[in-house]
Design a protein around this motif. Structure first.
Motif, PDB file in Angstrom:
ATOM      1  N   TYR A 129       0.837  -1.207   0.000  1.00  0.00           N
ATOM      2  CA  TYR A 129       0.000   0.000   0.000  1.00  0.00           C
ATOM      3  C   TYR A 129       0.870   1.256   0.000  1.00  0.00           C
ATOM      4  N   ARG A 130       2.006   1.209   0.708  1.00  0.00           N
ATOM      5  CA  ARG A 130       2.895   2.377   0.700  1.00  0.00           C
ATOM      6  C   ARG A 130       3.541   2.566  -0.676  1.00  0.00           C
ATOM      7  N   PHE A 131       3.864   1.466  -1.336  1.00  0.00           N
ATOM      8  CA  PHE A 131       4.401   1.582  -2.703  1.00  0.00           C
ATOM      9  C   PHE A 131       3.338   2.197  -3.629  1.00  0.00           C
ATOM     10  N   LEU A 132       2.099   1.745  -3.482  1.00  0.00           N
ATOM     11  CA  LEU A 132       1.028   2.251  -4.351  1.00  0.00           C
ATOM     12  C   LEU A 132       0.748   3.738  -4.099  1.00  0.00           C
ATOM     13  N   ASP A 133       0.911   4.180  -2.827  1.00  0.00           N
ATOM     14  CA  ASP A 133       0.657   5.609  -2.576  1.00  0.00           C
ATOM     15  C   ASP A 133       1.909   6.464  -2.810  1.00  0.00           C
ATOM     16  N   GLY A 134       2.970   5.822  -3.254  1.00  0.00           N
ATOM     17  CA  GLY A 134       4.159   6.586  -3.684  1.00  0.00           C
ATOM     18  C   GLY A 134       5.124   6.946  -2.565  1.00  0.00           C
ATOM     19  N   SER A 135       4.908   6.435  -1.346  1.00  0.00           N
ATOM     20  CA  SER A 135       5.788   6.847  -0.248  1.00  0.00           C
ATOM     21  C   SER A 135       7.029   5.967  -0.079  1.00  0.00           C
ATOM     22  N   ILE A 136       7.102   4.848  -0.778  1.00  0.00           N
ATOM     23  CA  ILE A 136       8.328   4.037  -0.793  1.00  0.00           C
ATOM     24  C   ILE A 136       8.555   3.526  -2.219  1.00  0.00           C
ATOM     25  N   SER A 137       9.775   3.029  -2.477  1.00  0.00           N
ATOM     26  CA  SER A 137      10.060   2.517  -3.826  1.00  0.00           C
ATOM     27  C   SER A 137       9.803   1.006  -3.878  1.00  0.00           C
TER      28      SER A 137
ATOM     29  N   GLU B 102       1.699  -1.006  12.183  1.00  0.00           N
ATOM     30  CA  GLU B 102       2.328   0.172  12.785  1.00  0.00           C
ATOM     31  C   GLU B 102       3.795   0.298  12.349  1.00  0.00           C
ATOM     32  N   PHE B 103       4.515  -0.827  12.408  1.00  0.00           N
ATOM     33  CA  PHE B 103       5.927  -0.866  12.041  1.00  0.00           C
ATOM     34  C   PHE B 103       6.115  -0.369  10.599  1.00  0.00           C
ATOM     35  N   VAL B 104       5.274  -0.850   9.702  1.00  0.00           N
ATOM     36  CA  VAL B 104       5.427  -0.505   8.281  1.00  0.00           C
ATOM     37  C   VAL B 104       5.030   0.953   8.033  1.00  0.00           C
ATOM     38  N   VAL B 105       3.948   1.377   8.660  1.00  0.00           N
ATOM     39  CA  VAL B 105       3.484   2.749   8.465  1.00  0.00           C
ATOM     40  C   VAL B 105       4.551   3.753   8.911  1.00  0.00           C
ATOM     41  N   ASN B 106       5.268   3.405   9.992  1.00  0.00           N
ATOM     42  CA  ASN B 106       6.283   4.317  10.522  1.00  0.00           C
ATOM     43  C   ASN B 106       7.676   4.108   9.939  1.00  0.00           C
ATOM     44  N   PHE B 107       7.822   3.130   9.094  1.00  0.00           N
ATOM     45  CA  PHE B 107       9.148   2.801   8.550  1.00  0.00           C
ATOM     46  C   PHE B 107       9.653   3.912   7.631  1.00  0.00           C
ATOM     47  N   ARG B 108      10.880   4.347   7.894  1.00  0.00           N
ATOM     48  CA  ARG B 108      11.487   5.329   6.981  1.00  0.00           C
ATOM     49  C   ARG B 108      12.610   4.673   6.182  1.00  0.00           C
ATOM     50  N   PRO B 109      12.393   4.557   4.889  1.00  0.00           N
ATOM     51  CA  PRO B 109      13.394   3.867   4.072  1.00  0.00           C
ATOM     52  C   PRO B 109      14.689   4.689   3.912  1.00  0.00           C
TER      53      PRO B 109
END
Ligand code: MG
Length: 382
Positions: free
Chosen positions: A332-340, A375-382
Motif C-alpha cells: 500500500y505504501r508503494f502504491l501511494d508513492g511513499s516508498i520505492s 504500525e511498524f510498516v506505516v512508521n518505517f522510513r526507508p
C-alpha cells in the motif's frame, strides 16, 4: 437439493467472477450471503440480481446507499467488520473467501468454526494462521477447496493419489512484468508499471505481489498448509505463458500437471462443483495456439521476497503472519508513492527480524502481531 453459497468480497475481481460462475451454473447453486467492502452500487446491483438472504457492507459510510436501495426487498443489510464476521458464520454448503489481504483471515476461521467448507481465494488466511485454521478444520470436519489457480491445479493432480507418494509440488509462476527488466532500474519502477500484469487480470494487491514475486512466496506457504508438504519439497518454476498452472512429482518420477487458459473462473467453478467438472462456455485451451511452453528457475536476487517467504515458513510460529502483514502494508505504501519498489522486501525483512516471535500463537496473538506489524510498516522510513 441446491447447494448454498456465501461470497465474501463479491464486488472484487474474484467475487465478480464467482457471481458469473454461479449464474451460469443455474438453479442448483443458490447464493445466500454476499459481502463487499465499500462498493455500494455494485453490491446492491448484485443483491437485486441474486436475491440473497443478507448482504454485508463493511465500510459504514457506504451502508446508507445499500440500505436505501434494498429497504423494501426483504434482504437484510449488515455493516462493519462485525457484520462481515456474522455473515461468515452463517451456515452454508460452501463459503467463497475472495477478500483481499489479512482482513480475510478471521472470516475464514469463523466460517470453518461454523462448519462451512471454504473455497479459499484469500491465501493470506493460511499464511497468517495456517495452523489455527487446520486445527479448526479438523475439529469441525470441514474442508478447504483451493481457488488459487496453482493450488487448484495441485489439488486436481492429487485427486486419487496418496500424499505418501508425492516427492514434490512444483508451483509455476509467470515471473510477472519484471522478469527481464534490468535489475538496476528496479528502484525506479512506478506503480503503474507494476500494475500491468502480462497474463492475469487481478486486483491491485495481488498484482503488485506478482511483480515482486511475493505472491509466489505466499503460495509456497499456502501450499504447505493445504497439502502438508515440507518447504524443501515445494519448488517454484517460472513458466511465462501461465498455461501449466502447477505440477506434482511422485516418487517414481511421474509428473502430473494441470493446464488451462489463465481464467480464474475455472478454479472458482471447480471449487463449487467439486468433485465434478461442469460444462462451461468460456474459451477452452488451444495447445496449437500455445505451442511454446517454457521454463526457467526463479531469480532470487531479482526477487528477494521469495526467499523471505521460505525463511518465514521454515521459522514457523508468527513469522509468516508478520511477513504477510508487512508485505501488505508495504504494497500500500508503494502504491501511494511513499516508498520505492525495492523498499518492499527491505521493509518485510526488517519487520520479520524485529518482531516479538511466538512459536505457537493463538488468534489474539496473531491479531496483536497484525497491529504491531502494520504500525511498524506505516512508521518505517526507508
Ligand atoms: Mg496464484
Amino acid at each position: 437439493m441446491s447447494k448454498t453459497i456465501t461470497i465474501l468480497g463479491s464486488t472484487g475481481s474474484i467475487g465478480k467472477n464467482a457471481i458469473d460462475v454461479v449464474e451460469a451454473l443455474g438453479n442448483e447453486y443458490q447464493v445466500e450471503y454476499l459481502s463487499a467492502y465499500s462498493n455500494a452500487e455494485k453490491l446492491a446491483e448484485q443483491a437485486l440480481l441474486i436475491r440473497p438472504k443478507a448482504v454485508c457492507i463493511v465500510n459504514e459510510d457506504s451502508a446508507i446507499d445499500v440500505k436505501s436501495v434494498l429497504q423494501n426487498e426483504s434482504i437484510d443489510v449488515l455493516t462493519g467488520r462485525a457484520g462481515l464476521l456474522e455473515i461468515a458464520s452463517q451456515e452454508v454448503d460452501v463459503l467463497l473467501n475472495g477478500l483481499v489481504g489479512s482482513a480475510g483471515m478471521e472470516p475464514t476461521l469463523k466460517a470453518i468454526e461454523a462448519g462451512n467448507d471454504v473455497a479459499l481465494s484469500n491465501k493470506e488466511s493460511l499464511v497468517m494462521a495456517g495452523q489455527l485454521i487446520n486445527i479448526a478444520k479438523t475439529k469441525t470436519g470441514t474442508e478447504i477447496f483451493p481457488v488459487d489457480s496453482e493450488h487448484s491445479a495441485i489439488w486436481q493432480c492429487l485427486s486419487g493419489e496418496s500424499m505418501e507418494d508425492v516427492s514434490k509440488l512444483i508451483l509455476t509462476g509467470s515471473g510477472g512484468p519484471f522478469r527481464e527488466r534490468d535489475v538496476n532500474s528496479f528502484s525506479d519502477i512506478a506503480p503503474d508499471e507494476a500494475l500491468n500484469h502480462p497474463n492475469w487480470d487481478m486486483g491491485k494487491k495481488i498484482t503488485i505481489d506478482s511483480a515482486t514475486m511475493m505472491n509466489k512466496g505466499l503460495e509456497v506457504i499456502e501450499a504447505h498448509w493445504l497439502f502438508g508438504t515440507k518447504p524443501d519439497d515445494i519448488e517454484i518454476i517460472i513458466h511465462p505463458q501461465s498455461i501449466i498452472h502447477s505440477m506434482v512429482e511422485f516418487s517414481d518420477g511421474s509428473v502430473k500437471a494441470q493446464l488451462g487458459v489463465p481464467d480464474m473462473k475455472i478454479p472458482i467453478q471447480y471449487a463449487f462443483t467439486y468433485p465434478r467438472h461442469n460444462p462451461s462456455d468460456w474459451e477452452s485451451l488451444d495447445l496449437l495456439k500455445n505451442s511454446e511452453l517454457t521454463f526457467q528457475p526463479p531469480d532470487n536476487t531479482r526477487f528477494p521476497c521469495i526467499q523471505l517467504a521460505y525463511a518465514a515458513l521454515r521459522k514457523g510460529g508468527t513469522a509468516s503472519a508478520v511477513l504477510n502483514v508487512a508485505n501488505e502494508h508495504a504494497v500500500y505504501r508503494f502504491l501511494d508513492g511513499s516508498i520505492s519498489f525495492t523498499d518492499i522486501p527491505k521493509i518485510v525483512e526488517s519487520a520479520c527480524d524485529s518482531h516479538d516471535f511466538h512459536n505457537n500463537p493463538n488468534l489474539d496473538i496473531i491479531l496483536q502481531i497484525e497491529s504491531w506489524t502494520k504500525e511498524f510498516v506505516v512508521n518505517f522510513r526507508p
